[in-house]
Scaffold this active site. Structure first.
Site, short mmCIF file in Angstrom:
data_model
loop_
_atom_site.label_atom_id
_atom_site.label_comp_id
_atom_site.label_asym_id
_atom_site.label_seq_id
_atom_site.Cartn_x
_atom_site.Cartn_y
_atom_site.Cartn_z
N LYS A 13 0.84 -1.21 0.00
CA LYS A 13 0.00 0.00 0.00
C LYS A 13 0.87 1.25 0.00
CE LYS A 13 -1.90 -1.10 3.92
NZ LYS A 13 -1.15 -2.34 4.21
N ARG A 88 -9.27 1.14 8.70
CA ARG A 88 -8.90 -0.24 9.00
C ARG A 88 -10.01 -0.98 9.73
NH1 ARG A 88 -3.08 0.49 8.89
NH2 ARG A 88 -2.04 -1.48 9.27
N ARG A 127 12.23 -5.60 4.59
CA ARG A 127 11.90 -4.16 4.45
C ARG A 127 12.84 -3.29 5.27
NH1 ARG A 127 6.02 -1.86 5.36
NH2 ARG A 127 6.16 -3.05 7.28
N ARG A 160 11.62 -1.79 10.86
CA ARG A 160 10.54 -1.46 11.79
C ARG A 160 10.44 -2.49 12.90
NH1 ARG A 160 5.40 0.12 8.15
NH2 ARG A 160 4.37 -1.16 9.73
N ARG A 171 -0.13 -9.40 13.01
CA ARG A 171 -0.76 -8.30 12.24
C ARG A 171 -1.64 -8.86 11.12
NH1 ARG A 171 4.41 -5.18 10.53
NH2 ARG A 171 3.00 -3.84 9.34
P1 AP5 Z 1 4.99 -1.54 1.79
O1 AP5 Z 1 4.66 -0.75 0.58
O2 AP5 Z 1 5.70 -0.88 2.92
O3 AP5 Z 1 3.66 -2.30 2.30
P2 AP5 Z 1 2.43 -1.75 3.14
O4 AP5 Z 1 1.22 -2.46 2.61
O5 AP5 Z 1 2.41 -0.27 3.15
O6 AP5 Z 1 2.83 -2.37 4.53
P3 AP5 Z 1 2.77 -1.77 6.01
O7 AP5 Z 1 3.48 -2.79 6.87
O8 AP5 Z 1 3.28 -0.38 6.07
O9 AP5 Z 1 1.28 -1.85 6.26
P4 AP5 Z 1 0.58 -1.89 7.59
O10 AP5 Z 1 -0.76 -1.64 7.08
O11 AP5 Z 1 0.68 -3.07 8.44
O12 AP5 Z 1 1.39 -0.81 8.46
P5 AP5 Z 1 1.06 0.66 8.85
O13 AP5 Z 1 2.31 1.43 8.79
O14 AP5 Z 1 -0.13 1.16 8.10
O15 AP5 Z 1 5.82 -2.83 1.30
C1 AP5 Z 1 6.31 -3.79 2.23
C2 AP5 Z 1 7.68 -4.32 1.73
O16 AP5 Z 1 7.47 -5.03 0.51
C3 AP5 Z 1 8.71 -3.20 1.40
O17 AP5 Z 1 10.00 -3.65 1.72
C4 AP5 Z 1 8.56 -3.00 -0.13
O18 AP5 Z 1 9.79 -2.56 -0.72
C5 AP5 Z 1 8.22 -4.43 -0.57
N1 AP5 Z 1 7.34 -4.45 -1.74
C6 AP5 Z 1 6.26 -3.66 -1.99
N2 AP5 Z 1 5.68 -4.01 -3.15
C7 AP5 Z 1 6.40 -5.07 -3.63
C8 AP5 Z 1 6.27 -5.90 -4.80
N3 AP5 Z 1 5.30 -5.70 -5.70
N4 AP5 Z 1 7.18 -6.89 -4.96
C9 AP5 Z 1 8.16 -7.10 -4.06
N5 AP5 Z 1 8.34 -6.36 -2.94
C10 AP5 Z 1 7.46 -5.35 -2.72
O19 AP5 Z 1 0.58 0.47 10.36
C11 AP5 Z 1 1.50 0.11 11.39
C12 AP5 Z 1 0.76 0.01 12.71
O20 AP5 Z 1 0.17 1.30 13.05
C13 AP5 Z 1 -0.44 -0.96 12.73
O21 AP5 Z 1 -0.05 -2.27 13.02
C14 AP5 Z 1 -1.31 -0.34 13.84
O22 AP5 Z 1 -0.79 -0.63 15.11
C15 AP5 Z 1 -1.13 1.16 13.62
N6 AP5 Z 1 -2.12 1.74 12.69
C16 AP5 Z 1 -1.86 2.36 11.50
N7 AP5 Z 1 -3.00 2.80 10.93
C17 AP5 Z 1 -4.00 2.44 11.77
C18 AP5 Z 1 -5.42 2.58 11.71
N8 AP5 Z 1 -6.02 3.18 10.67
N9 AP5 Z 1 -6.16 2.08 12.74
C19 AP5 Z 1 -5.57 1.47 13.80
N10 AP5 Z 1 -4.22 1.30 13.91
C20 AP5 Z 1 -3.45 1.77 12.90
#
Ligand code: AP5
Length: 215
Positions: A13, A88, A127, A160, A171
């Site tokens: 994402k 979410r 990552r 991270r 997660r």
């Molecule tokens: P990346 O693009 O970073 O993936 P992502 O889907 O953004 O993953 P996140 O881990 O950031 O999502 P998340 O939803 O768990 O975390 P968030 O920060 O929102 O890609 C991942 C890896 O894969 C990278 O190394 C990239 O280079 C690689 N990659 C990407 N595309 C690829 C491809 N096509 N092929 C190969 N490799 C690829 O949330 C973190 C925490 O914050 C949550 O756990 C929660 O505690 C809290 N939080 C955040 N938002 C909320 C909310 N709305 N409500 C409640 N809690 C929340």
């Protein structure tokens, strides 16, 4: 244009949201990035959110909705917005609909990125993120030229805290339980839901996103 990117942790994402934001000149609102910044500066929000984030749990809706309201109020609203990692939960999605209605600019589309869970676990172990500019790397598929140094700004790359395998698996179960039901929620709404195969190279996923949105 207002877009929501949905998908499991590590589905891509952030990667796809950033590429699209740059391409169309949109503002990307990523609640995970905003929360990590709050933790980094030690704000009240960061102190309250940190234990949930480290454990791979969702931060309570009330804290998230305050954060998003505050961010939207401060953002320029004459352009496009890409929501990454928000909403979410169904209550968050209902609140986003209400906020966008108030702003007179409803949701235009939802993009769901599908990736098998074992691919995700492998991706997350590689990552690395630049602490300075936020550029995301992957040691397996998109490594930096010099290990631990950002190619773009020379910042330090770090892993991270919530990317350890057991936290990633937790997660994923939180995603299945709390967030995946949002796909059905949006399928019953007015904005089209586009599903893309995220288990392909970044450029191929980007091409699918653009193709679906141009339709
Ligand atoms: P990346 O693009 O970073 O993936 P992502 O889907 O953004 O993953 P996140 O881990 O950031 O999502 P998340 O939803 O768990 O975390 P968030 O920060 O929102 O890609 C991942 C890896 O894969 C990278 O190394 C990239 O280079 C690689 N990659 C990407 N595309 C690829 C491809 N096509 N092929 C190969 N490799 C690829 O949330 C973190 C925490 O914050 C949550 O756990 C929660 O505690 C809290 N939080 C955040 N938002 C909320 C909310 N709305 N409500 C409640 N809690 C929340």
């Amino acid at each position: 244009m207002n877009l929501v990117f949905l998908g499991a942790p590590g589905a891509g994402k952030g990667t796809q949201g950033s590429l699209l934001a740059e391409r169309i000149g949109a503002h990307k609102l990523a609640t995970g990035d905003l929360l990590r910044e709050a933790v980094r500066v030690g704000s009240e929000l960061g102190r309250r959110a940190k234990s949930y984030m480290d454990a791979g749990e969702l931060v309570p809706d009330a804290l998230i909705l305050d954060l998003v309201r505050h961010t939207l109020a401060g953002a320029e609203r004459d352009g496009s917005a890409i929501f990454d990692g928000f909403p979410r939960t169904v209550p968050q999605a209902e609140s986003l609909n209400a906020m966008l209605r108030e702003l007179g600019s409803p949701l235009d589309a939802v993009v769901v990125i599908d990736v098998p869970e074992e691919t995700i676990v492998q991706r997350m172990s590689g990552r690395r993120t630049c602490a300075n500019c936020g550029r995301i790397y992957n040691l397996h598929t998109d490594p930096p030229t010099r290990s631990d140094v950002c190619d773009v700004c020379g910042g330090r790359l770090s892993q991270r805290a919530d990317d350890r395998e057991e936290t990633v698996r937790h997660r994923l179960s939180v995603y299945r339980e709390a967030t995946e039901p949002l796909i059905a929620f949006y399928e019953m709404g007015d904005a089209p839901v586009h599903r893309v195969d995220g288990d392909r190279a970044v450029e191929q996923v980007q091409a699918q996103v653009l193709q679906r949105l141009e339709r």
